[in-house]
Design a protein around this motif. Sequence first.
Motif, PDB file in Angstrom:
ATOM      1  N   TRP A  56      -0.285  -5.139  -6.136  1.00 57.20           N
ATOM      2  CA  TRP A  56      -0.352  -6.551  -5.758  1.00 57.20           C
ATOM      3  C   TRP A  56       0.919  -7.313  -6.145  1.00 57.20           C
ATOM      4  O   TRP A  56       1.238  -8.325  -5.525  1.00 57.20           O
ATOM      5  N   GLY A  57       1.630  -6.835  -7.143  1.00 60.70           N
ATOM      6  CA  GLY A  57       2.871  -7.498  -7.553  1.00 60.70           C
ATOM      7  C   GLY A  57       3.931  -7.442  -6.474  1.00 60.70           C
ATOM      8  O   GLY A  57       4.592  -8.444  -6.167  1.00 60.70           O
ATOM      9  N   VAL A  58       4.102  -6.272  -5.886  1.00 59.31           N
ATOM     10  CA  VAL A  58       5.078  -6.111  -4.805  1.00 59.31           C
ATOM     11  C   VAL A  58       4.634  -6.912  -3.576  1.00 59.31           C
ATOM     12  O   VAL A  58       5.440  -7.615  -2.955  1.00 59.31           O
ATOM     13  N   SER A 115       0.826  -1.213   0.000  1.00 56.04           N
ATOM     14  CA  SER A 115       0.000   0.000   0.000  1.00 56.04           C
ATOM     15  C   SER A 115       0.857   1.259   0.000  1.00 56.04           C
ATOM     16  O   SER A 115       0.479   2.270  -0.590  1.00 56.04           O
ATOM     17  N   LEU A 116       2.015   1.217   0.660  1.00 56.06           N
ATOM     18  CA  LEU A 116       2.897   2.383   0.662  1.00 56.06           C
ATOM     19  C   LEU A 116       3.543   2.616  -0.693  1.00 56.06           C
ATOM     20  O   LEU A 116       3.724   3.763  -1.116  1.00 56.06           O
ATOM     21  N   VAL A 117       3.879   1.561  -1.385  1.00 55.27           N
ATOM     22  CA  VAL A 117       4.537   1.675  -2.687  1.00 55.27           C
ATOM     23  C   VAL A 117       3.546   2.094  -3.767  1.00 55.27           C
ATOM     24  O   VAL A 117       3.906   2.786  -4.721  1.00 55.27           O
ATOM     25  N   SER A 118       2.284   1.705  -3.605  1.00 57.77           N
ATOM     26  CA  SER A 118       1.307   1.928  -4.667  1.00 57.77           C
ATOM     27  C   SER A 118       0.989   3.398  -4.910  1.00 57.77           C
ATOM     28  O   SER A 118       0.691   3.790  -6.027  1.00 57.77           O
ATOM     29  N   GLY A 119       1.021   4.201  -3.896  1.00 58.11           N
ATOM     30  CA  GLY A 119       0.678   5.615  -4.081  1.00 58.11           C
ATOM     31  C   GLY A 119      -0.826   5.807  -4.120  1.00 58.11           C
ATOM     32  O   GLY A 119      -1.579   5.122  -3.440  1.00 58.11           O
ATOM     33  N   ASP A 120      -1.279   6.739  -4.964  1.00 57.19           N
ATOM     34  CA  ASP A 120      -2.707   7.067  -5.021  1.00 57.19           C
ATOM     35  C   ASP A 120      -3.481   6.271  -6.064  1.00 57.19           C
ATOM     36  O   ASP A 120      -4.704   6.214  -6.013  1.00 57.19           O
TER      37      ASP A 120
END
Length: 63
Positions: free
Chosen positions: A30-32, A20-25
Amino acid sequence: MIRFALTLVFFGVLSLVVGSLVSGDDYFDWGVTGGLFALAVAGECARFWLKRSRAKKRQSSGI
């Protein structure tokens, strides 16, 4: 076996937070998340396998 389950739950939650932190807005990454959790599962399985194989080597043949 409880340690195994607790470790997987901990790394599951941790991978969800990192995803969730890597995804941004835009969207959830889901890959990470899946990749991190797959690494955690592989590491725990390798640890379990090594522990088991070491225990087998210590068994005596007992005549």
